[in-house]
Write an enzyme that holds these catalytic residues in place. Structure first.
Site, PDB file in Angstrom:
ATOM      1  N   HIS A  71     -28.561 -47.445 -27.561  1.00  0.00           N
ATOM      2  CA  HIS A  71     -29.395 -46.258 -27.793  1.00  0.00           C
ATOM      3  C   HIS A  71     -30.127 -45.912 -26.499  1.00  0.00           C
ATOM      4  O   HIS A  71     -30.617 -46.792 -25.795  1.00  0.00           O
ATOM      5  CB  HIS A  71     -30.391 -46.559 -28.919  1.00  0.00           C
ATOM      6  CG  HIS A  71     -31.130 -45.346 -29.407  1.00  0.00           C
ATOM      7  ND1 HIS A  71     -32.174 -44.795 -28.711  1.00  0.00           N
ATOM      8  CD2 HIS A  71     -30.983 -44.577 -30.514  1.00  0.00           C
ATOM      9  CE1 HIS A  71     -32.639 -43.744 -29.374  1.00  0.00           C
ATOM     10  NE2 HIS A  71     -31.923 -43.587 -30.473  1.00  0.00           N
ATOM     11  N   GLU A 118     -33.034 -44.790 -25.875  1.00  0.00           N
ATOM     12  CA  GLU A 118     -34.411 -45.288 -25.756  1.00  0.00           C
ATOM     13  C   GLU A 118     -34.437 -46.783 -25.435  1.00  0.00           C
ATOM     14  O   GLU A 118     -35.213 -47.236 -24.594  1.00  0.00           O
ATOM     15  CB  GLU A 118     -35.188 -45.023 -27.046  1.00  0.00           C
ATOM     16  CG  GLU A 118     -36.642 -45.440 -26.933  1.00  0.00           C
ATOM     17  CD  GLU A 118     -37.357 -45.485 -28.264  1.00  0.00           C
ATOM     18  OE1 GLU A 118     -37.202 -44.548 -29.073  1.00  0.00           O
ATOM     19  OE2 GLU A 118     -38.074 -46.467 -28.504  1.00  0.00           O
TER      20      GLU A 118
HETATM   21  S1  SF4 Z   1     -42.917 -39.569 -31.859  1.00  0.00           S
HETATM   22 FE1  SF4 Z   1     -41.808 -40.074 -29.983  1.00  0.00          FE
HETATM   23  S2  SF4 Z   1     -41.220 -42.193 -30.261  1.00  0.00           S
HETATM   24 FE2  SF4 Z   1     -41.697 -41.382 -32.280  1.00  0.00          FE
HETATM   25  S3  SF4 Z   1     -39.730 -40.649 -33.111  1.00  0.00           S
HETATM   26 FE3  SF4 Z   1     -40.765 -38.951 -32.093  1.00  0.00          FE
HETATM   27  S4  SF4 Z   1     -39.893 -38.921 -30.040  1.00  0.00           S
HETATM   28 FE4  SF4 Z   1     -39.468 -40.944 -30.889  1.00  0.00          FE
END
Ligand code: SF4
Length: 408
Positions: free
Chosen positions: A176, A178
């Site tokens: 992924h 992230e």
């Molecule tokens: S708030 Fe940020 S970390 Fe959480 S799901 Fe959304 S994009 Fe991802």
């Protein structure tokens, strides 16, 4: 929380009215009960929290503003902006090009870029290597970096733990975007290893306990550990962080498991465990927590089926599906078009990564009770479209406008 300018086509008059009303009645966000939309023969229970999160709205605002402000420039996104096909297609139709696919494979080689190009970093963030490569090409990413602050928070947590000489275990999906970004930032500071799930955490536990030959680690965890990782030394002091969108219960279980392994191996107690296990609470973001808690509460409703709307490669959405599946028949769809007619639905089985067709998915009873939620990258307009499709198929006399009236 900051309000963002998101294209109106992603908004929904119905969902906006409901969210506004629920917010007014529950400013502290303590009430996770679903919202009942009573169409008579069709009763829809909408999760208390769902849809675009802070990071997604921020990324969408920056991306569309960048397009509007730079009509003469080539605009690239490192990879998918967010895991939602509609939003990505809209960006492509406005001329944006993707440099990589979601697994990090090159689509457009970096050496074709020039310093004049704009490259947007998506909400997941990116690796230090990629950032450096872009900077070397003279492309400055600061202005167009949409990395979510909740992802950066995980990087900061990993750095703080790493600075105290703990190895970081990242609970996340290894491929992924992230997790790759978090891994890269953490690995620049301290030894780091990624575990995908409890199964891998148990295997890692065997290396901590020296039950498996150390050399096996390097093939078993290939691509998931940092350069120079020494399995015999770097698992003596650890801390766990996670991809922000994992299932809260999974991360907790993995963290508890590793903690117990360390405790047993070194004969530690509750008073001394901190010597070798960094006390981290999960690093899930607020949206993941709220959306999952809303689903748990929604599942207390005696309903017939659940529908979860979102991109099929969206991690947070698949976890909502996983929770619903434990309780009732659940259909994971990317748009209202997947509901073919009253008897047929095309939905995604994320376990087997395939689209399935289910017939007679709507029970022949009145009222039909349906739970609905969506992922953090799904536009509310998509959820309203699903509701409208069900309203039309079941043939109710109450209109969506009448429901909006009730929340105005
Ligand atoms: S708030 Fe940020 S970390 Fe959480 S799901 Fe959304 S994009 Fe991802």
């Amino acid at each position: 929380m900051k309000q963002f300018e998101v294209p109106i086509l992603y908004r929904s008059p119905l969902i906006s009215a409901i969210k506004k009303k629920r917010k007014e009645l529950d400013k502290m966000k303590k009430d996770f009960t679903p919202t009942l939309l009573d169409f008579g023969p069709l009763q829809i229970y909408l999760a208390r929290h769902f849809g675009f999160c802070y990071g997604v709205e921020n990324a969408i605002e920056i991306a569309f503003r960048t397009i509007d402000e730079n009509p003469e420039k080539r605009i690239f996104l490192l990879s998918e902006m967010i895991h939602n096909p509609q939003v990505n297609d809209d960006l492509v139709s406005r001329g944006v090009q993707f440099l990589m696919d979601t697994k990090g494979n090159t689509v457009i080689p970096f050496d074709t870029l020039t310093a004049d190009d704009i490259v947007i970093i998506p909400a997941f963030g990116t690796t230090l290597d990629i950032e450096n490569s872009l900077n070397e090409l003279g492309i400055h990413t600061e202005k167009y970096n949409t990395t979510c602050p909740f992802v950066e928070k995980v990087w900061n947590r990993a750095e703080a733990i790493g600075n105290k000489n703990y190895t970081i275990i990242v609970h996340g999906k290894p491929y992924h975007e992230e997790t790759r970004a978090t891994f890269s930032h953490s690995a620049a500071n301290t030894p780091t290893v990624v575990v995908n799930d409890m199964e891998q955490a148990i295997e890692l536990g065997k290396y901590i306990n020296e039950e498996k030959p150390a050399e096996d680690f390097y093939s078993e965890f290939k691509g998931q550990y940092s350069k120079g990782f020494d399995v015999e030394k770097n698992l003596e002091r650890v801390g766990v962080v996670n991809q922000t969108t994992m299932l809260a219960s999974d991360t907790q279980a993995i963290s508890d498991y590793i903690r117990q392994v360390i405790m047993n191996k070194y004969n530690l107690t509750e008073d001394t465990i901190a010597e070798r296990f960094a006390d981290t609470r999960d690093t899930l973001c607020y949206a993941t927590n709220e959306n999952q808690t809303s689903v748990y509460t929604m599942l207390e409703t005696d309903a017939d089926i659940a529908i979860v709307v979102g991109g099929y490669n969206s991690s947070n959405t698949s976890h909502l599906v996983e929770l619903c599946e434990e309780k009732l028949p659940t259909y994971f769809i990317s748009s209202e078009e997947k509901i073919i007619n009253k008897n047929e639905i095309r939905h995604y089985d994320f376990h087997n990564k395939e689209v399935k067709i289910t017939y007679d998915f709507l029970p022949d009873k009145e009222p039909v009770k349906i739970l609905i939620t969506s992922g953090a990258s799904c536009p509310d307009a998509m959820v309203e479209a699903v509701i409208n499709k069900l309203v039309n198929l079941i043939g109710v006399s109450t209109t969506t406008e009448e429901i909006i009236e009730q929340f105005s």
